[in-house]
Write an enzyme that holds these catalytic residues in place. Sequence first.
Site, mmCIF file in Angstrom:
data_model
loop_
_atom_site.group_PDB
_atom_site.id
_atom_site.type_symbol
_atom_site.label_atom_id
_atom_site.label_comp_id
_atom_site.label_asym_id
_atom_site.label_seq_id
_atom_site.Cartn_x
_atom_site.Cartn_y
_atom_site.Cartn_z
ATOM 1 N N SER A 109 20.710 -20.363 -30.288
ATOM 2 C CA SER A 109 20.929 -21.374 -31.458
ATOM 3 C C SER A 109 20.463 -20.856 -32.869
ATOM 4 C CB SER A 109 20.453 -22.716 -31.308
ATOM 5 O OG SER A 109 21.252 -23.316 -30.460
ATOM 6 N N LYS A 138 15.955 -27.438 -40.112
ATOM 7 C CA LYS A 138 16.647 -28.035 -38.733
ATOM 8 C C LYS A 138 16.186 -29.453 -38.652
ATOM 9 C CE LYS A 138 18.518 -26.610 -34.629
ATOM 10 N NZ LYS A 138 18.698 -25.548 -33.519
ATOM 11 N N SER A 184 23.362 -24.263 -32.163
ATOM 12 C CA SER A 184 23.204 -25.358 -32.530
ATOM 13 C C SER A 184 22.564 -25.541 -34.061
ATOM 14 C CB SER A 184 22.155 -26.251 -31.595
ATOM 15 O OG SER A 184 21.021 -25.704 -31.623
HETATM 16 N N1 GLN Z 1 24.203 -23.113 -26.950
HETATM 17 C C1 GLN Z 1 23.187 -23.295 -25.859
HETATM 18 C C2 GLN Z 1 23.148 -24.734 -25.465
HETATM 19 O O1 GLN Z 1 24.094 -25.152 -25.526
HETATM 20 C C3 GLN Z 1 22.016 -22.919 -26.665
HETATM 21 C C4 GLN Z 1 21.399 -23.923 -27.413
HETATM 22 C C5 GLN Z 1 20.301 -23.343 -28.213
HETATM 23 O O2 GLN Z 1 19.721 -22.456 -28.207
HETATM 24 N N2 GLN Z 1 19.619 -24.327 -28.721
HETATM 25 O O3 GLN Z 1 22.217 -25.005 -24.617
#
Ligand code: GLN
Length: 470
Positions: free
Chosen positions: A177, A78, A153
């Site tokens: 995410s 990532k 994400s």
């Molecule tokens: N979807 C969540 C956010 O927008 C979690 C994102 C994540 O776990 N990095 O913050």
Amino acid sequence: MIDLNTLTIKKAHEAMKNGDFSVTDLVKAYIAEIEKSNTKIHAYLEIYSDVLDQAKRAEEMFANGTATELTGIPIALKDNMLRQGFVSSSSSKIQENYVATYDSTVVRLLKEQGVVFLGRTNMDEFAMGSSTENSAYGPTLNPLDTERVPGGSSGGSVAAVAMNGALIALGSDTGGSIRQPASFCGLVGFKPTYGTVSRYGLTAMSSSLDQIGPIAKSVEDAEIIFDRIYKHDPMEATSYKDEDRIEQNTETKKIGVPRDWIEGEGLDEDIKKSFFDAVEEFKKNGYEIIDVDLPISKHSLAIYYIIQPAEVSSNMARFDGVRYGERKGGDNLQDLYGESRGQGLGDEVRRRILLGTFTLSHGHYDAYYAQAMKATELVKDEFKNIFTKCDAIITPTSPFAPFKFGEKTENPLSMYMSDLFTVPANIAGIPAISLPFGIDSKKMPIGIQLMGPNFSDRRLFKLGRILTKE
Ligand code: GLN
């Protein structure tokens, strides 16, 4: 021909050890798939220029007898994990040309094993989002249905694995995410116990919640990667020492169902059905199913959207065009900050910074941030107490199936609902895994989540195999 569809770490290792194919052959097979699919899917932002050199080094390890099970295994990284000498942009314009000056701990540990890092994958900017639509470089498409999002994400990481563009990927999980995108692409995604995998060299988003973990096609592969990155790191303040990692037993009998989370509004009917099928599967395997009540943890999403933006506003302060980040315009300091941050950061990141700055501000701090910190303790206690009654808790991973592009971008709150079931594990710090189980009426995969107490990571792998039938 190497069959990438059915390849596992163990199979790849055996084949490379026996000389059925070389590391270079394997890497070239993945690169060929990436060349075929990536222009459309956009899983990768960059393929590393040194992949074949890495493959050669791995081959030397096989030749001189130092190879391990992970030597030569192709992995996608990532874009928020540092790899020395290569760009790590967190899919943000502000970090577009940032070249890492050191390896993150996860990269260092896997490098020692001789893995091959194929490239860096697309993500929602600074890991804020649930669809990769917040990437500054354009979205990633779901390889199973390109009209739909891959989740986020870590959308690029899951798409890379789902399109056979990597055997394994690393993701980060602050509120879901790893697990939500894994569920959207029919993969296994694992968020370890907070503090067990080092965050050193992971671009900080919400430091008290961020965890790195594996994304794979099988529980077995996820566990192999986890075993290699599960390690105390003196470079990381919240990293558990080895002696403090009191592992939970893996012999389990009882699974808890938080019935009012499931009966609540907003849960897709197809997902509900798969969920009860999964519960049935555990029953068939001799598990006792009990109802559990988690009335406080039910509010984790509300707690998350106080704590996460607060930590974001603090962590993002360093991207000012002076200390970090592309420097843009400005004759004076105020303009320099304004221009650099204004041009460098996307809407969602700025929204969170504003929210966090507000909740941390004088006069609001006690009502929001301090209150959310107290609520966090209550969530931790609630889970601790529940895990005296059952060994693991089962929920769906996401309340809805992979959605179409643009469906949730107009209304941030509907996007935030993606993490309804995944966020509680981050607030509590406990491990959680998403397992592919069933498909919906549109033939998209459904994910089932298991959560356990701190240090029950291996228990979850074992339970997970019941659903993936490994
Ligand atoms: N979807 C969540 C956010 O927008 C979690 C994102 C994540 O776990 N990095 O913050």
